[in-house]
Each structure stands twice: as structure tokens, then as C-alpha cells.
Design a protein around this motif. Structure first.
Motif, PDB file in Angstrom:
ATOM      1  N   ARG A 291       6.415  -4.504   6.254  1.00  0.00           N
ATOM      2  CA  ARG A 291       5.757  -4.447   4.944  1.00  0.00           C
ATOM      3  C   ARG A 291       4.355  -5.016   5.081  1.00  0.00           C
ATOM      4  N   LEU A 292       3.374  -4.162   4.899  1.00  0.00           N
ATOM      5  CA  LEU A 292       1.987  -4.561   5.071  1.00  0.00           C
ATOM      6  C   LEU A 292       1.332  -4.845   3.728  1.00  0.00           C
ATOM      7  N   GLU A 293       0.273  -5.613   3.786  1.00  0.00           N
ATOM      8  CA  GLU A 293      -0.509  -5.950   2.602  1.00  0.00           C
ATOM      9  C   GLU A 293      -1.976  -5.938   3.008  1.00  0.00           C
ATOM     10  N   VAL A 294      -2.799  -5.216   2.248  1.00  0.00           N
ATOM     11  CA  VAL A 294      -4.233  -5.132   2.509  1.00  0.00           C
ATOM     12  C   VAL A 294      -4.969  -5.880   1.413  1.00  0.00           C
ATOM     13  N   LEU A 295      -5.833  -6.813   1.823  1.00  0.00           N
ATOM     14  CA  LEU A 295      -6.623  -7.589   0.878  1.00  0.00           C
ATOM     15  C   LEU A 295      -8.108  -7.412   1.189  1.00  0.00           C
ATOM     16  N   ILE A 296      -8.913  -7.293   0.141  1.00  0.00           N
ATOM     17  CA  ILE A 296     -10.359  -7.295   0.263  1.00  0.00           C
ATOM     18  C   ILE A 296     -10.883  -8.466  -0.542  1.00  0.00           C
ATOM     19  N   ASN A 297     -11.569  -9.367   0.120  1.00  0.00           N
ATOM     20  CA  ASN A 297     -12.099 -10.592  -0.493  1.00  0.00           C
ATOM     21  C   ASN A 297     -11.009 -11.380  -1.203  1.00  0.00           C
ATOM     22  N   GLY A 298      -9.813 -11.393  -0.603  1.00  0.00           N
ATOM     23  CA  GLY A 298      -8.710 -12.200  -1.109  1.00  0.00           C
ATOM     24  C   GLY A 298      -7.828 -11.526  -2.127  1.00  0.00           C
ATOM     25  N   GLY A 299      -8.201 -10.363  -2.606  1.00  0.00           N
ATOM     26  CA  GLY A 299      -7.395  -9.662  -3.601  1.00  0.00           C
ATOM     27  C   GLY A 299      -6.669  -8.481  -2.996  1.00  0.00           C
ATOM     28  N   ARG A 300      -5.397  -8.319  -3.336  1.00  0.00           N
ATOM     29  CA  ARG A 300      -4.594  -7.234  -2.777  1.00  0.00           C
ATOM     30  C   ARG A 300      -5.013  -5.894  -3.355  1.00  0.00           C
ATOM     31  N   VAL A 301      -5.197  -4.910  -2.462  1.00  0.00           N
ATOM     32  CA  VAL A 301      -5.555  -3.559  -2.909  1.00  0.00           C
ATOM     33  C   VAL A 301      -4.503  -2.533  -2.518  1.00  0.00           C
ATOM     34  N   ALA A 302      -3.601  -2.869  -1.572  1.00  0.00           N
ATOM     35  CA  ALA A 302      -2.590  -1.891  -1.153  1.00  0.00           C
ATOM     36  C   ALA A 302      -1.445  -2.597  -0.447  1.00  0.00           C
ATOM     37  N   GLU A 303      -0.272  -1.948  -0.471  1.00  0.00           N
ATOM     38  CA  GLU A 303       0.915  -2.428   0.230  1.00  0.00           C
ATOM     39  C   GLU A 303       1.544  -1.254   0.997  1.00  0.00           C
ATOM     40  N   PRO A 304       1.009  -0.919   2.152  1.00  0.00           N
ATOM     41  CA  PRO A 304       1.516   0.230   2.905  1.00  0.00           C
ATOM     42  C   PRO A 304       2.883  -0.065   3.546  1.00  0.00           C
ATOM     43  N   PRO A 305       3.836   0.859   3.445  1.00  0.00           N
ATOM     44  CA  PRO A 305       5.169   0.676   4.047  1.00  0.00           C
ATOM     45  C   PRO A 305       5.274   1.364   5.407  1.00  0.00           C
ATOM     46  N   PHE A 306       5.457   0.606   6.463  1.00  0.00           N
ATOM     47  CA  PHE A 306       5.496   1.170   7.808  1.00  0.00           C
ATOM     48  C   PHE A 306       6.738   2.025   8.038  1.00  0.00           C
ATOM     49  N   ARG A 307       7.804   1.790   7.282  1.00  0.00           N
ATOM     50  CA  ARG A 307       9.027   2.569   7.480  1.00  0.00           C
ATOM     51  C   ARG A 307       8.832   4.039   7.149  1.00  0.00           C
TER      52      ARG A 307
END
Length: 405
Positions: A291-307
Motif C-alpha cells: 500500500r503506497l502513499e504519495v505526498l507533495i509538501n507533506g499532503g497526501r495526493v494519492a494512494e496507489p495499490p501495488f496489488r
């Protein structure tokens, strides 16, 4: 044996006894050495080896993990079992505790020397979105996409450790509305949230690595950010693939999570239709519930699922070597952008903003179509472990600096 290490204090942050990831650290200006993260501390493997507590053949007092990675699966398993013994019971505490260093007292380096770097394109959701953007009148996927794991050969010399600033690249790009290309800083700098695996045991030239030999060759997994200059890429990738748009920087996380630590995270991947050719068929489920989480300047913008990745890591390795290309210690293979079916599951700004047409709003209220100078991007990851444990993959981060052209 206890499922909790005596070295853990409170919440282990995903770095408990079930994980034991490897990295390279320095302390107080000293030489680099190998360590294992446990909770909020680093276990100094070179110190343990000098004290005779773990086997060492010159593996750990080194500036990279490569020698240990090349030692092979039996050595990896033996060391993991020994560390579990040392950390899982109070009997060894007095001997081991002096070799624990607070995480805040060390600097983390790139964990391995990169031999070669390959980046795949293995998310059907990502590939289909890109196809819809750039080929709106055609089929989203090209005819070969479901026949083989598409990839390109990257540049090992620009794989940087997490925290390394990324200078905005320059190159040729054609600005919309202009007939001729110009040269200058990329105006569409992007990220790609990915997961990579690193090879430990080499293979002989001319001898492909079978899908069921994955565990015999692959040491572990890292998080990857494959920075991308989309305007440079769109212009240069005609008719070949990415070159300067990708080769300027790729960031990797500092902790290599062993393959053995992710056994509980294995799940069935998406159904593959048409059936892959025999050399790509696997008997085991090798999707990974990361379970991935992408943050830009500390704020979450996406949660990509590797499965959701269509092509699995063993299939990628088998395809990369099926032509006889030898595997080398330190070869890094990245998954390609990880994306899911939902908008909030897209692993790059190209998709999140639909090529800039729909900017995302950051935590501070500002909007981004693509990255601006000064932006800091962080990718985090976790996976389920045994008995309800969480396996942390750590994070990979980088800040954009202005171009120098």
C-alpha cells in the motif's frame, strides 16, 4: 520464539521482528557499514560481527550491501534466523544492546551499488490512462502490452539515495502551439510511484532466470521514484522510448525489505488474458499487497495499490533475462508507475491531473498540474505481515531544485 523484539519501544512503525530490512548507515563521520532497522533504532551488523555474534565474511563493514547480497539465499536465511534469535529473546540482550544506534543519530546512504537499472510499465490502469490521453481515437493498450512486460533500460549512475535533491532537467521539448522544438528546463516535471526489487545472486550469460527461481536471485524490495520530464518525454519518445526524460534522476528508499519479509503480503495478481507464454507462467501467486502513499509538501495526493499490477516481479525478472542477458549483483528492476482504478489511486501527476488539464489541490490550498521548484515529494509504503504485523517499506523523498541550464 517471541513475535516481538525486546529492542522495540512502543509502536514499531512497521519495523518489527517480522521485517528486519537492511541498509547502509554512517555515524558521526565514521565509515559506512551495514545495519538492520528494528523499531526506531539501527542494529550495527558490523559491530555484531566484530563481537562474534553473527557470521561475517567481509559482508557488513562495507559501503554497500552488494557482498552480502551476492552471498545467496542460504546466507540471507541464516542471518535472518540469527537476528530473529538475538532480538527475540532476552537471553542475548546484554550482548546485543550496545550495538543498537538511535535512528536519529545516523545518516542513511544508498543501500547497494547499482549495476544496471530497468524500469517496467506493468500497471494496466496506468498504461490504459496514458493511452487514452495520447491516443484518444485508438485502443488504450498497444497490441503487445498484454503479451510481455514492457520496459526500458535506464541509467544506473543516476539512481540516488532518498533525500538527494533533484535538479530540474533541461532538454528539447515542443511547447503546444509551436511547430519547432525549443530547449530549456522541463515545464512538466513529474514523479512515478514505483516498487523495485534488487538482484543479489548473478546468473550466467545465455541462461535465463525462470520465474520459479525468483527467490534464489532476488535479495529484496525498495521504494522507487522514477522522476520524469513529461514534455521532454513526449517529444523524444518518437519513435523510440524514454531517454533524457528519465535518465536524470531515480530515487530509492534506504531500507531493502527482504523477500522473506513479504511472504504474508503475496496475493493473486489480476487475471492475465490472454494467457502468458510458458516462460512467463507462474505456479504461485506473486501479486504483492503493498500500500503506497504519495505526498507533495507533506499532503497526501494519492494512494496507489501495488496489488493491482498486471505483471508480477518474477515475470519481470524472467522476461528481462529470457534473451540470455546475465543478471548481476545490484541490478535494480522497477515496476513502473503503480496505479489503481480510482482517481485517488494514480501514481503520477500525469494521470492525477490528466496531463495538466485537472490540477490537484495540495494541503496548503495551492494547485499543481506538475511539480514546481521547491516541492518535496515523498512516497511511503507498507504491507501486511504475519499474525497481523505491519511491514514498513519506509519512504523515498526528494526536493526539486531549479534548473541550471
Amino acid at each position: 520464539m517471541s513475535t516481538r523484539a525486546w529492542a522495540e519501544t512502543g509502536d514499531d512503525g512497521g519495523f518489527g521482528l517480522a521485517n528486519l530490512p537492511y541498509g547502509i548507515f554512517t555515524r558521526s563521520g565514521g565509515p559506512p557499514r551495514a545495519g538492520v532497522r528494528i523499531g526506531d533504532r539501527v542494529l550495527d551488523l558490523a559491530g555484531l560481527a566484530a563481537a562474534g555474534l553473527v557470521e561475517d565474511r567481509g559482508w557488513f563493514a562495507a559501503g554497500s550491501l552488494n557482498a552480502f547480497m551476492a552471498a545467496g539465499r542460504a546466507a540471507w536465511a541464516a542471518n535472518r534466523a540469527r537476528l530473529t534469535e538475538l532480538l527475540g529473546g532476552e537471553a542475548h540482550r546484554a550482548d546485543v544492546e550496545p550495538h543498537l544506534v538511535p535512528l536519529g543519530a545516523v545518516e542513511l546512504a544508498r543501500p547497494f551499488e547499482v549495476a544496471d537499472y530497468v524500469d517496467f510499465y506493468s500497471s494496466e490502469h496506468h498504461a490504459a490512462n496514458v493511452g487514452r490521453m495520447f491516443r484518444p481515437q485508438g485502443e488504450p493498450l498497444l497490441p503487445n502490452w498484454k503479451r510481455l512486460p514492457v520496459g526500458y533500460h535506464g541509467r544506473a549512475g543516476t539512481v540516488y539515495p532518498s533525500g538527494t535533491p533533484v535538479v530540474r532537467p533541461c532538454g528539447q521539448r515542443r511547447v503546444p502551439g509551436q511547430d519547432e522544438p525549443g530547449f530549456g528546463p522541463s515545464l512538466r516535471l513529474d514523479i512515478e510511484a514505483e516498487v523495485g526489487f534488487v538482484a543479489g545472486v548473478p546468473s550466467a550469460p545465455g541462461r535465463p532466470v525462470a520465474v520459479d527461481a525468483f527467490r534464489d536471485h532476488v535479495f529484496g524490495f525498495v521504494l522507487v521514484n522514477d522522476w520524469s520530464a513529461r514534455d521532454v518525454q513526449q517529444w523524444e519518445a518518437q519513435p523510440l522510448g524514454p531517454f533524457l526524460s528519465k535518465s536524470f534522476a531515480t530515487s530509492v528508499s534506504p531500507w531493502v525489505v527482504p523477500v522473506a519479509a513479504l511472504e504474508a503480503a503475496r496475493v493473486a495478481p489480476p487475471a492475465q488474458d490472454p494467457a502468458p507464454l510458458p516462460y512467463l507462467r507462474t505456479a504461485e501467486p506473486w501479486g504483492l499487497d503493498l500500500r503506497l502513499e504519495v505526498l507533495i509538501n507533506g499532503g497526501r495526493v494519492a494512494e496507489p495499490p501495488f496489488r493491482e499490477m498486471y505483471w508480477t516481479s518474477p515475470q519481470q525478472l524472467a522476461h528481462a533475462t529470457v534473451n540470455g542477458a546475465p543478471l548481476r549483483t545490484g541490478d535494480l528492476f522497477a515496476s513502473g508507475t503503480v496505479s489503481g482504478p480510482g482517481r485517488g489511486q494514480r501514481g503520477c501527476l500525469l494521470e492525477l491531473t490528466w496531463n495538466g488539464a485537472e490540477p490537484v489541490t495540495l494541503a496548503d490550498g495551492s494547485a499543481r498540474a506538475f511539480l514546481e521548484d521547491g516541492d518535496t515529494v515523498t512516497i511511503r509504503g507498507t504491507a501486511p505481515g504475519p499474525d497481523g504485523a505491519v511491514i514498513g517499506l519506509g519512504e523515498v523523498t526528494g526536493t526539486v531544485l531549479p534548473a541550471t541550464c
